[in-house]
Design a protein around this motif. Structure first.
Motif, PDB file in Angstrom:
ATOM      1  N   LEU A 258      45.343  37.994  51.461  1.00 10.43           N
ATOM      2  CA  LEU A 258      44.157  38.721  51.015  1.00 10.43           C
ATOM      3  C   LEU A 258      44.568  39.978  50.263  1.00 10.43           C
ATOM      4  N   THR A 259      44.464  39.938  48.939  1.00 13.00           N
ATOM      5  CA  THR A 259      44.705  41.124  48.117  1.00 13.00           C
ATOM      6  C   THR A 259      43.686  41.145  46.986  1.00 13.00           C
ATOM      7  N   ALA A 260      43.452  42.317  46.430  1.00 16.14           N
ATOM      8  CA  ALA A 260      42.506  42.451  45.327  1.00 16.14           C
ATOM      9  C   ALA A 260      42.991  41.725  44.078  1.00 16.14           C
ATOM     10  N   ASP A 261      44.304  41.544  43.954  1.00 18.47           N
ATOM     11  CA  ASP A 261      44.855  40.884  42.770  1.00 18.47           C
ATOM     12  C   ASP A 261      44.443  39.418  42.665  1.00 18.47           C
ATOM     13  N   LEU A 262      43.994  38.831  43.757  1.00 18.61           N
ATOM     14  CA  LEU A 262      43.590  37.422  43.726  1.00 18.61           C
ATOM     15  C   LEU A 262      42.341  37.185  42.899  1.00 18.61           C
ATOM     16  N   GLY A 263      41.511  38.201  42.753  1.00 18.29           N
ATOM     17  CA  GLY A 263      40.216  38.009  42.101  1.00 18.29           C
ATOM     18  C   GLY A 263      39.147  37.706  43.147  1.00 18.29           C
ATOM     19  N   PRO A 264      37.869  37.956  42.836  1.00 22.28           N
ATOM     20  CA  PRO A 264      36.796  37.807  43.832  1.00 22.28           C
ATOM     21  C   PRO A 264      36.701  36.414  44.442  1.00 22.28           C
ATOM     22  N   LYS A 265      36.781  35.370  43.608  1.00 22.25           N
ATOM     23  CA  LYS A 265      36.584  34.014  44.127  1.00 22.25           C
ATOM     24  C   LYS A 265      37.734  33.609  45.046  1.00 22.25           C
ATOM     25  N   GLU A 266      38.979  33.805  44.611  1.00 21.43           N
ATOM     26  CA  GLU A 266      40.120  33.374  45.409  1.00 21.43           C
ATOM     27  C   GLU A 266      40.228  34.191  46.698  1.00 21.43           C
ATOM     28  N   ARG A 267      39.930  35.465  46.595  1.00 23.93           N
ATOM     29  CA  ARG A 267      40.003  36.297  47.797  1.00 23.93           C
ATOM     30  C   ARG A 267      38.945  35.871  48.800  1.00 23.93           C
ATOM     31  N   TYR A 268      37.722  35.589  48.314  1.00 24.64           N
ATOM     32  CA  TYR A 268      36.668  35.174  49.232  1.00 24.64           C
ATOM     33  C   TYR A 268      36.963  33.797  49.816  1.00 24.64           C
ATOM     34  N   ARG A 269      37.558  32.914  49.012  1.00 22.57           N
ATOM     35  CA  ARG A 269      37.935  31.593  49.527  1.00 22.57           C
ATOM     36  C   ARG A 269      38.958  31.730  50.662  1.00 22.57           C
ATOM     37  N   ALA A 270      39.957  32.594  50.457  1.00 16.24           N
ATOM     38  CA  ALA A 270      40.962  32.803  51.506  1.00 16.24           C
ATOM     39  C   ALA A 270      40.333  33.444  52.739  1.00 16.24           C
ATOM     40  N   TRP A 271      39.424  34.384  52.521  1.00 16.02           N
ATOM     41  CA  TRP A 271      38.746  35.052  53.645  1.00 16.02           C
ATOM     42  C   TRP A 271      37.924  34.046  54.446  1.00 16.02           C
ATOM     43  N   LEU A 272      37.272  33.121  53.762  1.00 13.83           N
ATOM     44  CA  LEU A 272      36.479  32.102  54.452  1.00 13.83           C
ATOM     45  C   LEU A 272      37.362  31.188  55.295  1.00 13.83           C
ATOM     46  N   ARG A 273      38.542  30.873  54.801  1.00 11.38           N
ATOM     47  CA  ARG A 273      39.467  30.040  55.591  1.00 11.38           C
ATOM     48  C   ARG A 273      39.803  30.738  56.909  1.00 11.38           C
ATOM     49  N   VAL A 274      39.925  32.059  56.873  1.00  9.25           N
ATOM     50  CA  VAL A 274      40.191  32.809  58.097  1.00  9.25           C
ATOM     51  C   VAL A 274      38.943  32.842  58.973  1.00  9.25           C
ATOM     52  N   SER A 275      37.797  33.148  58.372  1.00  9.73           N
ATOM     53  CA  SER A 275      36.548  33.254  59.127  1.00  9.73           C
ATOM     54  C   SER A 275      36.164  31.939  59.792  1.00  9.73           C
TER      55      SER A 275
END
Length: 693
Positions: A258-275
């Protein structure tokens, strides 16, 4: 929170009364909605971010949203609407929010406004995350809405529509690897695998393998079927740990980044995998500390003294403190690691809250580079130091080291010549328009102001009339230019704010870097030159020595061990405490001495502080409304540079450590009270500020 924080009639009770009065009085509601038959009331946290509205509000649940308006989902609600003739709603703006609970009834006596929209059925605000966010908001005298903006990333509909993979079975417990160099290292990994909440402050060895050591701790927690969470100061550190984890786990399916460099979509996708529980391990930068890891078992914070761990957005939480709060609430292990140690880490050791993880002195000497110092007296006797950028010792070290590999040169200031002064009387060169410092952007270029950027083509000293200038401070670009002339056959590379290098080859080269931007060299640097130490040590800041040592250790750790010829030359007064700690490679000893001094002076972390900044009248007004806990002290005021022509000052409020919650509540209650004063000047409040110099 201690018993001192909950004294009847004290600030916390006063704050709760203000919040309850606001919650009951503010909502404007209307009739007319067909409501859900079961649990027709939704309690919502509205994303307003205003202190006097920092409370839950009740809304009616329309029958069409009965199944989707579940706790944790995002909704839109109307706020501030009025009820007109015939019960029709008038006005009211739409705001985002989160449902925190579904209730059978509301304690609000009037009619409730219905939810306007369920933005998504995805439950992103878990009860644990809500509780943590409320705790952080109270600790830092902020609002729940502001903390939730840091904790929950913006929604991306396409990412939500994608299914997340099923979680993989836990990996096998790894071998201790490099942790064997620490006497308690293997035992700590075993405790993680067993699910014990082991807490440690880790003094990492000066070697480039710390990312793999963190990866081993992560895999150990995963082997115990617990979720690890790692927070690092920047994207380069995240990339190194990501690479080490991928090598250990055989791919990126078991952990999320999770970093800002991923961009909004990729970061949110990774965050959802955790959630959603698809992955249990997560690594990332600052906001990652809030990631909703399932069965959290380990919180790792690397280099907790790095200023990147303090969020610049209100209410300015610090990663280390959030991690400690979360670990205590969820029963997780903690690993505060770094090449340096903060005074906060030293206090955790002194109180027994955490145990030290450090190698024996013999091991430290084996892997550390040799340190040489060049003080003011040495430079005064060195004729070459007056005519060149480098003292003779540093120049000779660079020349010899370039025969075997790259040489790192750390320069505290960026730019070309960021500070100039009159050659005759040493008066600083100032802009005629705003009195800002004049800078030279390059050789032969016109001077310009560092504040307003106005060019100055006809400067002369206002004190003596001289037209000649000298450099007070030399920046990284000027240093690179001068060293390029001194070593004409050697490539020169720069790394700084404009372009940060991740790695460099092991070929001979001069690498000029500002602190914190040093690239990793293949095989390690043959030598490092730490120039202008006075520029770091002489800053008027309580943490100047601690921060200087951290930056020096980070650069020196990239150099080869002394047994392989690695040498570090530091240009600073040898008797200074940070210089001595660098020579001995003793960050823990330095932190302990700093903690002793803080205790004598009553400075954090042996006390809790709040800074109040604004116009003199506004600051005095807020302090007059604040009911500080018994024994609370005021410090100041200190005059600050004017903002848009308005005079500014700062006051410091200090209380005992157990009264930190009461201090935050008192300041927050005073800020809420000032809201009732129309046209009141804004006041900036920061709890436990990093900079109190």
């Amino acid at each position: 929170m201690s018993s001192e924080d909950t004294t009847p009639g004290g600030p916390p009770e006063q704050l709760a009364l203000i919040r309850e009065t606001v919650r009951r009085a503010k909502p404007r509601t209307w009739h007319g909605a067909h409501l859900a038959e079961e649990l027709p009331v939704a309690r919502v946290v509205v994303d307003k971010g205003l202190l006097h509205l920092d409370q839950f509000f009740d809304y009616a649940v329309p029958v069409a949203m009965a199944d989707t308006a579940r706790p944790g989902v995002r909704v839109r609600v109307r706020f501030g609407a009025r009820v007109g003739a015939g019960g029709r709603r008038e006005g009211g703006e739409l705001h985002d929010g989160f449902v925190v609970a579904r209730l059978a009834s509301s304690d609000y006596a009037g009619p409730l406004a219905p939810l306007a929209q369920v933005l998504s059925p995805e439950p992103v605000l878990t009860p644990a995350l809500l509780k943590l966010s409320r705790t952080v908001a109270d600790r830092y005298a902020g609002t729940l809405a502001d903390v939730l903006q840091l904790a929950v990333p913006p929604r991306h509909a396409k990412a939500e529509a994608e299914p997340s993979p099923d979680p993989l079975p836990p990996p096998a417990a790894p071998a201790p690897g490099s942790w064997q160099r620490y006497p308690d290292g293997p035992g700590y990994l075993a405790a993680l695998t067993a699910g014990h909440p082991a807490r440690a402050v880790w003094s990492a060895l000066p070697a480039p393998d710390w990312p793999r050591a963190i990866a081993l701790a992560v895999v150990s927690a995963l082997a115990g079927e617990r979720g690890p969470l790692v927070v690092l100061p920047d994207g380069r550190a995240v990339a190194r740990v990501d690479e080490a984890l991928t090598a250990l786990l055989g791919g990126g399916e078991r952990h999320a980044v999770l970093t800002a460099d991923l961009g909004p979509k990729e970061r949110y996708r990774a965050w959802l995998r955790v959630s959603r529980g698809s992955v249990r391990a997560v690594i990332g930068t600052r906001a990652t500390v809030f990631a909703p890891v399932h069965e959290l078992g380990l919180l790792v914070v690397w280099s907790d003294g790095d200023s990147s761990h303090s969020d610049p957005r209100a209410p300015h939480p610090h990663v280390r403190e959030v991690a400690l709060l979360r670990a205590a609430e969820e029963g997780a292990a903690v690993l505060l690691g770094g090449l340096a140690m903060t005074v906060e880490g030293a206090q955790l050791l002194r109180t027994g809250w955490a145990r030290p993880l450090a190698a024996d002195r013999a091991v430290v000497r084996e892997v550390a580079p040799r340190i040489r110092t060049v003080g003011d007296g040495d430079q005064a006797r060195d004729a070459a130091a007056h005519a060149a950028r480098l003292p003779s010792v540093a120049w000779q070290a660079a020349r010899e080291a370039l025969g075997t590999g790259p040489v790192l040169v750390q320069v505290p200031r960026r730019g070309y010549v960021p500070r100039l002064a009159c050659e005759r009387c040493r008066t600083p060169a100032r802009c005629a328009h705003c009195a800002g410092p004049l800078e030279a952007a390059g050789a032969g270029q016109v001077l310009a102001c560092g504040w307003c950027a106005v060019a100055e083509s006809d400067w002369h000293c206002v004190e003596c009339g001289s037209f000649r200038l000298r450099a007070q401070v030399v920046g990284a670009r000027r240093t690179a230019e001068e060293l390029g002339k001194a070593f004409p056959q050697v490539p020169v590379r720069t790394s700084g704010r404009d372009a940060v290098l991740g790695t460099v080859s092991g070929e001979p080269a001069l690498v000029i870097s500002t602190p914190g931007a040093e690239p990793v060299a293949e095989g390690g640097y043959a030598a490092a030159l730490l120039l202008d130490g006075w520029a770091l040590l002489n800053r008027p800041d309580l943490r100047a020595g601690e921060e200087t040592l951290r930056l020096w250790l980070a650069a020196a750790a990239l150099v080869r061990p002394a047994g392989e010829g690695g040498l570090v030359v530091v240009v600073a007064e040898p008797t200074a405490r940070p210089v001595q700690a660098l020579v001995r490679w003793d960050p823990a000893g330095h932190a302990a001495l700093e903690l002793d001094e803080r205790a004598e002076l009553g400075f954090p972390p042996v006390s809790r502080m709040a800074s109040v900044t604004g116009g003199p009248g506004a600051v005095a007004d807020l302090l007059g409304l604040s009911r500080l806990p018994e024994g609370g002290q005021h410090g100041g005021p200190v005059t600050l540079p004017a903002v848009r022509g308005q005079e500014q000052e700062r006051m410091l409020l200090r209380v005992r450590p157990a009264q930190g919650g009461a201090l935050a509540a008192a300041v927050e209650a005073a800020r809420i009270a000032r809201v009732a004063l129309r046209g009141a000047e804004p006041v900036k409040v920061r709890i436990d500020p990093l900079d109190i110099g």
